[in-house]
Design a protein around this motif. Structure first.
Motif, short mmCIF file in Angstrom:
data_model
loop_
_atom_site.label_atom_id
_atom_site.label_comp_id
_atom_site.label_asym_id
_atom_site.label_seq_id
_atom_site.Cartn_x
_atom_site.Cartn_y
_atom_site.Cartn_z
N ASP A 1 7.94 7.84 -45.85
CA ASP A 1 8.97 6.89 -45.43
C ASP A 1 9.17 5.85 -46.52
OD1 ASP A 1 10.71 5.17 -44.24
OD2 ASP A 1 9.44 4.68 -42.52
N GLU A 2 10.19 6.06 -47.34
CA GLU A 2 10.49 5.17 -48.46
C GLU A 2 11.88 4.53 -48.31
OE1 GLU A 2 8.61 4.38 -51.14
OE2 GLU A 2 6.91 5.54 -50.43
N ARG A 3 12.38 4.47 -47.07
CA ARG A 3 13.75 3.99 -46.88
C ARG A 3 13.93 2.56 -47.38
NH1 ARG A 3 14.35 5.37 -40.65
NH2 ARG A 3 12.15 4.83 -40.84
N SER A 4 12.98 1.69 -47.07
CA SER A 4 13.13 0.29 -47.47
C SER A 4 13.09 0.15 -48.98
CB SER A 4 12.02 -0.55 -46.83
OG SER A 4 12.09 -1.89 -47.26
N ARG A 5 12.09 0.77 -49.63
CA ARG A 5 11.95 0.62 -51.07
C ARG A 5 13.10 1.27 -51.82
NH1 ARG A 5 9.56 2.48 -55.85
NH2 ARG A 5 9.12 4.54 -55.02
N MET A 6 13.46 2.50 -51.43
CA MET A 6 14.56 3.17 -52.14
C MET A 6 15.90 2.47 -51.87
SD MET A 6 12.97 5.33 -53.88
CE MET A 6 14.49 5.80 -54.71
N GLY A 7 16.04 1.92 -50.67
CA GLY A 7 17.25 1.15 -50.38
C GLY A 7 17.35 -0.07 -51.26
N SER A 8 16.22 -0.72 -51.54
CA SER A 8 16.23 -1.90 -52.40
C SER A 8 16.58 -1.55 -53.84
CB SER A 8 14.87 -2.60 -52.36
OG SER A 8 13.88 -1.85 -53.06
N LEU A 9 16.36 -0.27 -54.22
CA LEU A 9 16.71 0.17 -55.57
C LEU A 9 18.14 0.68 -55.66
CD1 LEU A 9 13.42 2.09 -56.53
CD2 LEU A 9 14.13 -0.19 -57.25
N GLY A 10 18.79 0.81 -54.49
CA GLY A 10 20.20 1.20 -54.51
C GLY A 10 20.54 2.50 -53.84
N ALA A 11 19.56 3.19 -53.25
CA ALA A 11 19.86 4.45 -52.57
C ALA A 11 20.66 4.20 -51.30
CB ALA A 11 18.57 5.19 -52.23
N SER A 12 21.70 4.99 -51.09
CA SER A 12 22.51 4.88 -49.87
C SER A 12 21.84 5.57 -48.69
CB SER A 12 23.89 5.50 -50.11
OG SER A 12 24.59 4.80 -51.11
N VAL A 13 21.18 6.70 -48.97
CA VAL A 13 20.50 7.49 -47.94
C VAL A 13 19.15 7.91 -48.49
CG1 VAL A 13 20.55 9.57 -46.51
CG2 VAL A 13 22.69 8.37 -47.05
N THR A 14 18.08 7.80 -47.70
CA THR A 14 16.76 8.26 -48.10
C THR A 14 16.27 9.30 -47.10
OG1 THR A 14 16.24 6.11 -49.10
CG2 THR A 14 14.39 7.58 -48.62
N ILE A 15 15.83 10.45 -47.63
CA ILE A 15 15.41 11.58 -46.80
C ILE A 15 13.96 11.90 -47.10
CG2 ILE A 15 15.77 14.04 -46.36
CD1 ILE A 15 18.71 13.56 -47.25
N ASP A 16 13.15 11.99 -46.03
CA ASP A 16 11.73 12.34 -46.15
C ASP A 16 11.60 13.86 -46.09
OD1 ASP A 16 9.01 12.68 -46.04
OD2 ASP A 16 8.70 11.52 -44.20
N VAL A 17 11.24 14.49 -47.23
CA VAL A 17 11.18 15.95 -47.28
C VAL A 17 9.90 16.50 -46.66
CG1 VAL A 17 12.63 16.03 -49.34
CG2 VAL A 17 10.15 15.97 -49.60
N THR A 18 8.94 15.63 -46.31
CA THR A 18 7.71 16.13 -45.69
C THR A 18 7.95 16.58 -44.26
OG1 THR A 18 7.06 13.90 -45.00
CG2 THR A 18 6.26 14.68 -47.13
N GLY A 19 9.09 16.20 -43.69
CA GLY A 19 9.40 16.60 -42.32
C GLY A 19 9.99 17.99 -42.20
N GLY A 20 10.15 18.70 -43.32
CA GLY A 20 10.72 20.03 -43.29
C GLY A 20 11.86 20.14 -44.29
N PRO A 21 12.56 21.27 -44.30
CA PRO A 21 13.68 21.44 -45.23
C PRO A 21 14.69 20.31 -45.12
CG PRO A 21 13.15 23.50 -44.14
CD PRO A 21 12.34 22.44 -43.45
N ALA A 22 15.12 19.82 -46.27
CA ALA A 22 15.99 18.64 -46.28
C ALA A 22 17.47 19.00 -46.23
CB ALA A 22 15.71 17.83 -47.54
N ALA A 23 17.81 20.29 -46.28
CA ALA A 23 19.21 20.68 -46.42
C ALA A 23 20.09 20.12 -45.30
CB ALA A 23 19.33 22.20 -46.48
N ASP A 24 19.61 20.17 -44.06
CA ASP A 24 20.42 19.69 -42.94
C ASP A 24 20.71 18.20 -43.06
OD1 ASP A 24 20.50 22.22 -41.90
OD2 ASP A 24 18.94 21.87 -40.37
N ALA A 25 19.68 17.42 -43.44
CA ALA A 25 19.86 15.98 -43.58
C ALA A 25 20.80 15.66 -44.75
CB ALA A 25 18.51 15.30 -43.79
#
Length: 320
Positions: free
Chosen positions: A179-203
């Motif tokens: 879960d890096e949503r807060s940190r990546m958001g502070s760097l400018g990411a619009s969307v952050t996806i955790d790939v440890t939850g399974g394939p990221a393609a759907d997200a």
């Protein structure tokens, strides 16, 4: 001098004592204050000898550094003794590893003055990650108001790339581990996806229903994993790999694959350092370690999941 080196290709890096290098014509010798770890450091030390040049052991590991010039080679030189410099050395293959008390580099190599206001730790962490991020952004040919999927976005290159892309009004989809949503958001990411939850393609498709405009994959070690991410791209997109797997991947016919290779430049170092000194570009430091802990850090880095850069601290006195 102290150094982390390998005694043969494929051997485990270890703390050793080696002779202090002497600068040749046009070289500078730098007394290193900080070095930083890159994912490719261990692979460079393992090497793939091609017979083009004799291997001299021990090979000192590392490429990124910051420190003070303490000796100048013969001939004209753009640096002076005492200059605070940082850069990217040639690495073990060039006999210029940076996990040690000293390194000799050519004045024409990727070395630059540390600007006022830039901490030496940040300077040491900047060269490979910052230059790679800037050149990756150029390679994927995004000019703004487009989308970029960054796989492995939480590491040093990904953190810099996210910021540089955001500054160009590129919408960044950051694929990370945890879960890096807060940190990546502070760097400018619009969307952050955790790939440890399974394939990221759907997200990824949910974030960009019309397809992503470009892929910068900093993590996938197999053509299959790279191709799975590239499958989320729109027709005409660019899919870039920093792990050398694009050429062997089964990509859609309309997607252009690129295997990225860094082209170090002192001019680019100056630009990036100015941005870091002004606070425009942040270089996250994950951990600082003494030199003797560097072998463990190399092993740990191979497992992935970095959260910024690992900086190796070399003492400025008591060793020679």
């Amino acid at each position: 001098m102290r150094a982390i080196a390998v005694s043969s290709l494929g051997a485990d890096p270890a703390l050793v004592v080696v002779p202090k290098p002497d600068p040749g014509p046009g070289d500078v010798r730098v007394r290193i204050e900080y070095a930083s770890l890159n994912p490719g450091d261990r692979q460079l030390a393992d090497g793939t000898p091609d017979g083009s040049a004799p291997q001299v052991f021990p090979l000192v590991v590392g490429v990124d550094y910051a420190g003070r010039v303490d000796m100048i080679g013969s001939g004209d030189n753009r640096f002076r003794v005492g200059d605070h410099v940082f850069g990217r050395a040639g690495g073990p293959a060039a006999g210029a590893g940076t996990y040690g008390d000293y390194v000799c580099v050519s004045q024409d190599s990727a070395v630059a003055l540390v600007p006022l206001g830039l901490d030496a730790r940040i300077a040491a962490a900047l060269p490979s990650a910052g230059m790679a991020a800037a050149q990756i952004l150029e390679a994927v040919s995004l000019r703004g108001h487009e989308s970029l999927l960054v796989v492995g976005a939480a590491g040093g290159v990904g953190s810099c790339l996210t910021q540089l892309a955001k500054a160009r009004d590129v919408r960044v989809i950051a694929a990370v581990r945890g879960d890096e949503r807060s940190r990546m958001g502070s760097l400018g990411a619009s969307v952050t996806i955790d790939v440890t939850g399974g394939p990221a393609a759907d997200a990824i498709r949910a974030a960009c229903p019309d397809g992503v405009d470009a892929l910068a994959d900093l993590a996938s070690a197999t053509p299959e994993a790279f191709a799975a991410h590239a499958a989320t791209l729109r027709p005409g997109a660019v899919a870039l790999s920093t792990r050398g797997v694009a050429a062997g991947a089964a990509l859609p016919a309309t997607v252009r694959g690129i295997d990225f290779r860094l082209d170090p430049s002192p001019v680019l170092l100056d630009v990036l350092a100015a941005g870091a000194a002004d606070g425009v570009l942040r270089v996250p430091i994950d951990i600082e370690l003494p030199l003797e802990k560097a072998p463990q850090a190399l092993d740990r880095n191979g497992t992935g999941g970095a959260r910024g850069k690992t900086v190796i601290v070399l003492r400025e006195h008591g060793h020679c």
